[in-house]
Design an enzyme around this catalytic site. Sequence first.
Site, PDB file in Angstrom:
ATOM      1  N   ASP A 178      -2.298  -1.497  -3.728  1.00  0.00           N
ATOM      2  CA  ASP A 178      -2.898  -0.152  -5.126  1.00  0.00           C
ATOM      3  C   ASP A 178      -2.009  -0.188  -5.775  1.00  0.00           C
ATOM      4  OD1 ASP A 178      -0.738   1.018  -3.228  1.00  0.00           O
ATOM      5  OD2 ASP A 178      -2.329   2.261  -1.993  1.00  0.00           O
ATOM      6  N   LEU A 219       0.460  -1.301  -0.036  1.00  0.00           N
ATOM      7  CA  LEU A 219       0.111   0.155  -0.485  1.00  0.00           C
ATOM      8  C   LEU A 219       1.163   1.224  -0.263  1.00  0.00           C
ATOM      9  CD1 LEU A 219      -1.960  -0.638   2.944  1.00  0.00           C
ATOM     10  CD2 LEU A 219      -3.324  -0.604   0.244  1.00  0.00           C
ATOM     11  N   HIS A 220       0.348   2.250  -1.092  1.00  0.00           N
ATOM     12  CA  HIS A 220       1.001   3.194  -0.766  1.00  0.00           C
ATOM     13  C   HIS A 220       0.372   4.776  -1.540  1.00  0.00           C
ATOM     14  CE1 HIS A 220       1.486   2.711  -5.212  1.00  0.00           C
ATOM     15  NE2 HIS A 220       2.066   3.424  -5.537  1.00  0.00           N
ATOM     16  N   ARG A 221      -0.439   4.283  -1.758  1.00  0.00           N
ATOM     17  CA  ARG A 221      -1.385   5.620  -2.505  1.00  0.00           C
ATOM     18  C   ARG A 221      -1.700   6.893  -2.013  1.00  0.00           C
ATOM     19  NH1 ARG A 221      -1.467   5.623  -8.171  1.00  0.00           N
ATOM     20  NH2 ARG A 221      -0.683   3.528  -8.839  1.00  0.00           N
TER      21      ARG A 221
END
Length: 372
Positions: free
Chosen positions: A295, A216-218
Amino acid sequence: MHNNEIEMKSNKKIIHLIAAARPNFMKIAPLYHALAKEEWANPVIVHTGQHYDLNMSDTFFRDLNLPDPHIYLNVGRGTHAEQTGGVMIAYEKILLENRPDLVVVVGDVNSTVACSLAAVKLGIKVAHLEAGLRSFDRTMPEEINRIVTDAIADYLWTPSPDGNENLLHEGVDPAKITMVGNIMIDSLVMMTPAILREKTREDLGVDDKDYGVVTLHRPANVDSPDILLNLCDALIRVSEKTSLVFPVHPRTAKNLREFGLYEHLSNAKGIILTEPLGYNAFMNLVFGCKFVITDSGGVQEETTYLKIPCLTLRPNTERPITVTQGTNHLSTPDKIEADLKKVVEQDRHNTPLFWDGRTAARVVDIIKATFS
């Protein structure tokens, strides 16, 4: 170096390959290696420095057998305008000093559009590898970068039929468009022997097909305390049935700590948090997993090729073929558990056309033909 050697090198076509963020390295690597074998080509890696982290950058160059960047712009972090402007200014100086014959940009980060603008305004031909992808969500900075890059590039190399359709719908000259396939799959095929040699699963003590992988990074998922808390709670519930391995992106780690959620996750018995992993180490995890929750754009493609169930926590994707033909399913934080059950049980589909590890070879043939 003898004069005849200098003359031979000077006769080679200089091709800049632009890299800025982690996925870019995977996209330029197969093309760099393919071009390096050609007597007529002099591939030059330009690292803009837009995203820089030792584990997120240097290890990828090692894993992908890339040399150190030939040109490093050292732009660094900043706002979208600061990054785009900084890359344009720095890259224009390079172009004026040593004009390349072709600039190849990949993906959709700020450096992609910045280098395209700098080159096109100097009359240097630009090719966009992975052209035509659209999420149809202009709140995503990447979507703006994709649209602008495709509007000004001279050559548009698409990964799938939907890319061609999107560009034609936007009125692009069909002569500019060529479907070449998915360059990410080239990296995956190229690195599979090294991936299989990795000991990531063994080191973490996880059993094949008995765990999930999370990335997850967005900003939409990790920048809001409430959304990130909901995600953490959902992941903890999933981990009670299937253990999860979560290599934590620097942005996500920062926010987890800032919002007081890091220990909330790390204390969960079924969740293993790790530092960001190099490509081979990460893909070794993916190869053995039961499913992926992500994501990221690239992981959607890799799991489709590998026929591994993938749950993408986004309202849309610029890679719809991974949903219609692949193993990907779009989801939201509040639907993770129900959607995960669906995606794990759904039938696998065929691999999309030209996702075969031969994209770089097709691109080299196209580049050679443009110079003949």
